[in-house]
Structures are given as structure tokens and as C-alpha cells.
Motif scaffolding. Structure first.
Motif, short mmCIF file in Angstrom:
data_model
loop_
_atom_site.label_atom_id
_atom_site.label_comp_id
_atom_site.label_asym_id
_atom_site.label_seq_id
_atom_site.Cartn_x
_atom_site.Cartn_y
_atom_site.Cartn_z
N PRO A 245 4.88 -11.46 0.05
CA PRO A 245 4.28 -12.05 -1.14
C PRO A 245 4.28 -11.39 -2.35
CG PRO A 245 2.58 -11.30 0.49
CD PRO A 245 4.05 -11.24 1.37
N VAL A 246 4.99 -9.82 -2.13
CA VAL A 246 4.79 -9.06 -3.52
C VAL A 246 6.46 -8.83 -3.84
CG1 VAL A 246 4.45 -7.03 -2.41
CG2 VAL A 246 3.92 -7.20 -4.45
N CYS A 247 7.20 -8.44 -2.76
CA CYS A 247 8.61 -8.07 -3.13
C CYS A 247 9.55 -9.09 -2.72
CB CYS A 247 8.62 -6.65 -2.43
SG CYS A 247 9.27 -6.62 -0.69
N GLY A 248 9.25 -10.11 -1.97
CA GLY A 248 10.21 -11.11 -1.59
C GLY A 248 10.87 -11.93 -2.59
N ASP A 249 11.59 -13.08 -2.28
CA ASP A 249 12.39 -13.85 -3.10
C ASP A 249 11.60 -14.56 -3.88
OD1 ASP A 249 14.67 -12.53 -1.80
OD2 ASP A 249 14.96 -14.47 -0.24
N ASN A 250 10.50 -15.12 -3.27
CA ASN A 250 9.58 -15.79 -4.18
C ASN A 250 7.98 -15.33 -4.32
OD1 ASN A 250 11.15 -18.00 -5.03
ND2 ASN A 250 11.71 -18.41 -3.03
N PRO A 251 7.94 -14.33 -4.82
CA PRO A 251 6.60 -13.58 -4.65
C PRO A 251 5.36 -14.35 -5.22
CG PRO A 251 7.71 -12.50 -6.56
CD PRO A 251 8.82 -13.54 -5.89
N THR A 252 4.34 -14.37 -4.69
CA THR A 252 3.29 -15.02 -5.03
C THR A 252 2.12 -13.92 -5.78
OG1 THR A 252 2.21 -14.89 -2.71
CG2 THR A 252 3.32 -16.72 -3.23
N ILE A 253 2.22 -12.78 -5.17
CA ILE A 253 1.53 -11.76 -5.85
C ILE A 253 2.26 -11.15 -7.08
CG2 ILE A 253 0.24 -9.23 -5.61
CD1 ILE A 253 0.00 -10.23 -2.57
N THR A 254 1.80 -11.29 -8.38
CA THR A 254 2.45 -10.70 -9.41
C THR A 254 1.65 -9.88 -10.34
OG1 THR A 254 1.91 -12.81 -10.71
CG2 THR A 254 3.95 -12.59 -9.64
N GLU A 255 0.31 -9.79 -9.83
CA GLU A 255 -0.85 -9.02 -10.67
C GLU A 255 -1.38 -8.16 -9.50
OE1 GLU A 255 -1.18 -8.64 -13.61
OE2 GLU A 255 0.20 -10.36 -14.24
N LEU A 256 -2.19 -7.26 -9.76
CA LEU A 256 -2.80 -6.35 -8.93
C LEU A 256 -4.14 -6.99 -8.68
CD1 LEU A 256 -2.22 -2.68 -10.42
CD2 LEU A 256 -1.05 -3.83 -8.60
N HIS A 257 -4.80 -6.88 -7.52
CA HIS A 257 -5.82 -7.33 -7.05
C HIS A 257 -6.59 -6.32 -6.19
CE1 HIS A 257 -4.73 -11.59 -8.19
NE2 HIS A 257 -3.70 -11.13 -7.57
N ASP A 258 -7.84 -6.11 -6.27
CA ASP A 258 -8.72 -5.69 -5.41
C ASP A 258 -9.37 -6.12 -4.10
OD1 ASP A 258 -8.83 -3.26 -7.12
OD2 ASP A 258 -10.22 -4.57 -8.60
N TYR A 259 -9.43 -5.20 -2.90
CA TYR A 259 -9.81 -6.02 -1.81
C TYR A 259 -11.08 -5.37 -1.40
CZ TYR A 259 -5.25 -7.91 -1.77
OH TYR A 259 -4.24 -8.86 -1.99
N GLU A 260 -12.01 -6.13 -0.83
CA GLU A 260 -13.20 -5.35 -0.23
C GLU A 260 -13.07 -5.29 1.27
OE1 GLU A 260 -16.10 -4.86 -1.86
OE2 GLU A 260 -15.60 -5.54 -3.58
N GLN A 261 -12.55 -3.81 1.41
CA GLN A 261 -12.20 -3.80 3.07
C GLN A 261 -12.31 -2.34 3.19
OE1 GLN A 261 -12.32 -5.76 5.14
NE2 GLN A 261 -10.33 -6.33 5.88
N PRO A 262 -13.47 -1.51 3.50
CA PRO A 262 -13.87 -0.40 3.41
C PRO A 262 -13.78 0.25 4.72
CG PRO A 262 -15.59 -1.34 3.22
CD PRO A 262 -14.71 -2.57 3.02
N VAL A 263 -12.49 0.08 5.44
CA VAL A 263 -12.26 0.53 6.60
C VAL A 263 -10.90 1.42 6.65
CG1 VAL A 263 -13.13 -1.40 7.86
CG2 VAL A 263 -10.65 -1.25 7.24
#
Length: 268
Positions: A245-263
Motif C-alpha cells: 500500500p505504500v511502495c507498490g505499483d498503485n499505492p494507497t498510502i500517499t500521506e503519513l498517518h498516526d496509529y494508536e498502537q502502543p505495543v
């Protein structure tokens, strides 16, 4: 730029290596590396890169030193408990090698500040212990085209992977998204053998130096795993995923996002 007599003496064991020499040492002195995390992994990375003469090092961490950190975070000492980790780390790095310029960022890396912080640096090192940070850092590296050396530890094991955007697989090519909350135990729940941080962090520092010098084979398109209990080291080949989704042929992630995952990021 020419090295002083003191610098020639300090880095003499590097200069003797044909793969480094004087020109390679000058490359290191002119290089810029960003270390995200001044904890278990960041400690050996910071100390070894400073000792090696990497001239400009940034270090990001919002936390203060806790007594429980000292079992593995060797850049911090007992007297540092309660102090910001970035200040404690910077003090030790400069004491080890006054040649090094250290810039500290006492902040939580986020989608809002990550690009600005990373902009001046040649290489990023992931020394964090949670999935939310690791996915953010991976996406930052891919979207800015900056090489990244990933590391992770938990219990008796660890892993390392080097990512060169546009050329090799990224973290999301292997681990598409953060795991569900509670799926992986935290470090405080599962524990970690302190010395594992030194083993994995030292490999990360080695990857950075090899990249800066342009020498050797990097851990690109490979995930190196280490199990201390069985003394088993595996180098597993991985492929760039065209559907990433970020480095593939058709990326869907084009902006930075934060994740709530403190593990903690369990390597395997």
C-alpha cells in the motif's frame, strides 16, 4: 575538508581498512544520520555511530530515563534517571567523540513533524519499540526516499532489515498493517533480555556504516532474525510486493498517518 592529526589517530583503525581509508572516513564525517528512539536499540546505534565518526547525528525521543531502562539502554547511567533520554544520550555521544554534532528532538515523532525532522538526514534508523512508530517510520522513509534500517527486539529474539526506497522491499511489504490491539504482548508483559538490544543495535549500526561507505551487501530484500536461546541466525529473503500500500505499483498510502498502537514490535 582534511582530517586533523588527532582525527587521523582516532580513526586509524578505520583508515587501515581498504574499504574505508581516508576518503571513506571523510564520508562518515560529512554524513547525517537520524536515530529515532534513544532506548535499547538506539543506545548501541548512537554510541557506535558516534565512535565511528558519523559527523551529524539526530536523535528523537520524548521519554525520560527510567530505572527499568538501565538493564538494556546502555547509553544511560543511574544518575540519568528522570532526565530526558535525548539529553542523556547526546551527553554520552559527545563525551565519546567531540567531533560529532548531535541534534536532539525531545518530541513524539508524528505525521505532523516527521518530514521536517527527517529532512536534513541521509539515513534513518528505527530504534523504536512499538508498531505505531514502526509503520510511521517506514512510510516516512518510502515517501521521502530516505534509506531506513529497521530493528526490533522482544524476549530473546530480534530482527534487522534495511530498506532502500525504490529498490527494495519495505516493512509493509512483509507486515501490511499494525496487528490488532492486544495481539502482541508488551515489553513490560513479555520482557526482553537486555543484551539482545546490543546485538541487534550493533547490526543496525553496521548497516548504516556500510550504506554510507557504499561497501558490502546490505540487508535489503532480506530479514535477518536472531534467536539467542538457540543461537540461530536466519537471513530470510523477501520480495518487493507490487501490491504494497505504500511502495507498490498503485499505492494507497500517499500521506503519513498516526496509529494508536502502543505495543512492542515482536520480531517473529
Amino acid at each position: 575538508m582534511e582530517m586533523t592529526e588527532d582525527q587521523i589517530h582516532r580513526y586509524s583503525r578505520h583508515i587501515l581498512l581498504s574499504e574505508v581509508g581516508g576518503s571513506g572516513q571523510l564520508k562518515l564525517l560529512n554524513s547525517r544520520v537520524l536515530i529515532i528512539g534513544a532506548g535499547g536499540l538506539g543506545s548501541p546505534v548512537a554510541l557506535y555511530l558516534a565512535a565511528a565518526g558519523v559527523g551529524h547525528i539526530g536523535i528523537v525521543d520524548m521519554d525520560v530515563v527510567d530505572l527499568s531502562n538501565l538493564q538494556r539502554q546502555v547509553i544511560h547511567h543511574s544518575k540519568d534517571v528522570g532526565r530526558p533520554k535525548v539529553l542523556s544520550a547526546s551527553e554520552k555521544m559527545i563525551a565519546l567523540n567531540p567531533d560529532v554534532e548531535v541534534k536532539t528532538y525531545q518530541a513524539l515523532l508524528s505525521s505532523e513533524n516527521a518530514r521536517e525532522i527527517a529532512e536534513p538526514y541521509d539515513v534513518i534508523v528505527d530504534g523504536t519499540d512499538n508498531f505505531s512508530a514502526k509503520f510511521l517510520i517506514n512510510d516516512l522513509a518510502v515517501l521521502t526516499g530516505k534509506p531506513l534500517v529497521h530493528g526490533g527486539i522482544l524476549r530473546f529474539s530480534g530482527q534487522v532489515m534495511t530498506i532502500v526506497p525504490g529498490q527494495s522491499a519495505c516493512y509493509r511489504c512483509i507486515f501490511r498493517e499494525p496487528p490488532p490491539a492486544g495481539a502482541i504482548p508488551t515489553c513490560s508483559e513479555a520482557g526482553v533480555l537486555g543484551v539482545i538490544a546490543g546485538v541487534i543495535g550493533s547490526i543496525q549500526a553496521t548497516e548504516v556504516l556500510k550504506f554510507l561507505l557504499g561497501k558490502g551487501d546490505l540487508l535489503t530484500n532480506h530479514l535477518l532474525t536472531y534467536d539467542a536461546l538457540t543461537v540461530l541466525i536466519r537471513k530470510v529473503g523477501v520480495r518487493k510486493n507490487p501490491r504494497c500500500p505504500v511502495c507498490g505499483d498503485n499505492p494507497t498510502i500517499t500521506e503519513l498517518h498516526d496509529y494508536e498502537q502502543p505495543v512492542c514490535a515482536n520480531p517473529v
